[in-house]
Scaffold this motif. Structure first.
Motif, PDB file in Angstrom:
ATOM      1  N   ASP A  26      -8.559   0.021  -7.977  1.00 57.53           N
ATOM      2  CA  ASP A  26      -8.116  -0.703  -6.892  1.00 57.53           C
ATOM      3  C   ASP A  26      -8.023  -1.972  -7.048  1.00 57.53           C
ATOM      4  O   ASP A  26      -7.020  -2.853  -6.611  1.00 57.53           O
ATOM      5  N   HIS A  35       0.869  -1.251  -0.079  1.00 56.69           N
ATOM      6  CA  HIS A  35      -0.055  -0.003   0.000  1.00 56.69           C
ATOM      7  C   HIS A  35       0.767   1.107   0.099  1.00 56.69           C
ATOM      8  O   HIS A  35       0.865   2.101   0.535  1.00 56.69           O
ATOM      9  N   HIS A  62       1.212   2.620  -5.313  1.00 56.98           N
ATOM     10  CA  HIS A  62       0.074   2.107  -5.428  1.00 56.98           C
ATOM     11  C   HIS A  62      -1.136   3.065  -5.582  1.00 56.98           C
ATOM     12  O   HIS A  62      -2.030   2.954  -6.451  1.00 56.98           O
ATOM     13  N   HIS A  72      -7.633   7.048  -1.485  1.00 61.64           N
ATOM     14  CA  HIS A  72      -8.710   5.807  -1.034  1.00 61.64           C
ATOM     15  C   HIS A  72      -8.081   5.210   0.188  1.00 61.64           C
ATOM     16  O   HIS A  72      -9.061   4.454   0.931  1.00 61.64           O
ATOM     17  N   ASP A  73      -6.930   4.912   0.389  1.00 62.83           N
ATOM     18  CA  ASP A  73      -6.423   4.154   1.578  1.00 62.83           C
ATOM     19  C   ASP A  73      -6.101   4.700   2.638  1.00 62.83           C
ATOM     20  O   ASP A  73      -5.659   4.160   3.886  1.00 62.83           O
TER      21      ASP A  73
HETATM   22 NI    NI Z   1      -5.850   0.343  -2.233  1.00 66.53          NI
END
Ligand code: NI
Ligand code: ADP
Length: 200
Positions: A120, A25, A29, A58-59
């Protein structure tokens, strides 16, 4: 600040947060998901800025990656306001990024959310997906594989999750990409098991 300048700022913010991640991550990424989300948005006539921005962030706030996920999200929202993102646009970005996670099993309601989830998931497939999976397994102390106790091994994760991903993709553009990367993973597993069983 215009949208290009805002994306530049977001990129730097994400770099500072994820530059040293070794679980798959990492910053790259986020970059691949943002790039893929932008391309899918163009193909699928979605809001390109929302998809790209949501791809970048998004993470942030993921339980696995942050000691204090709520705090990470609060700080991110403050940062996005500070670079001039309006309340309305922020809500759209949040909507497009909050339901991405596979483990939560949610289906995003908006087209932009579906696109970020697709992007993703594409990054969990193919050669990159394989690399990320072993990186994640290594950091978390998982065995590569086991003759009899296959549970909780990294190879088992391919069967538990990765091979299921292609059927969860929403957009037709992403489906085509995911199918190609799925076939690559199948071939990889075939070869892996052949070598495991026969040493040839
Ligand atoms: Ni992700
Ligand atoms: P999501 O954020 O969508 O819930 P994950 O964070 O679970 O997805 O997965 C992101 C990456 O981490 C993927 O490349 C996935 O293969 C890897 N990963 C997650 N769980 C495991 C696991 N138990 N073993 C190996 N890799 C894993």
């Amino acid at each position: 600040m215009n949208q290009d300048a805002q994306l530049k700022q977001i990129k730097q913010y994400v770099k500072d947060l994820f530059h040293s991640d070794a679980t798959g991550h990492d910053y790259f990424h986020m970059q691949r998901v943002a790039d893929m989300a932008r391309q899918l948005a163009r193909e699928e006539n979605a809001n390109v800025f929302i998809c790209e921005a949501a791809g970048w962030i998004h993470d942030i706030g993921d339980q696995k990656l942050f000691e204090d996920p709520e705090q990470a999200l609060t700080e991110m929202n403050e940062f996005l306001y500070a670079i001039g993102i309006s309340k309305e646009v922020l809500q759209q970005i949040q909507r497009a990024s909050k339901d991405v996670s596979f483990s939560q099993g949610k289906v995003p309601r908006t087209l932009e959310g579906k696109i970020v989830q697709d992007a993703d998931r594409i990054d969990a497939l193919g050669a990159i997906g394989i690399a990320r999976t072993f990186a994640f397994g290594g950091v978390n102390g998982q065995a590569i594989f086991h003759d009899t106790h296959k549970q909780n091994t990294t190879i088992q994760h391919f069967y538990d999750k990765l091979l299921l991903l292609k059927d969860t993709i929403h957009t037709s553009t992403a489906k085509e990409i995911a199918n190609g990367r799925h076939v690559f993973i199948e071939k990889y597993l075939e070869q892996f098991l052949k070598e495991w069983n026969t040493n040839i």
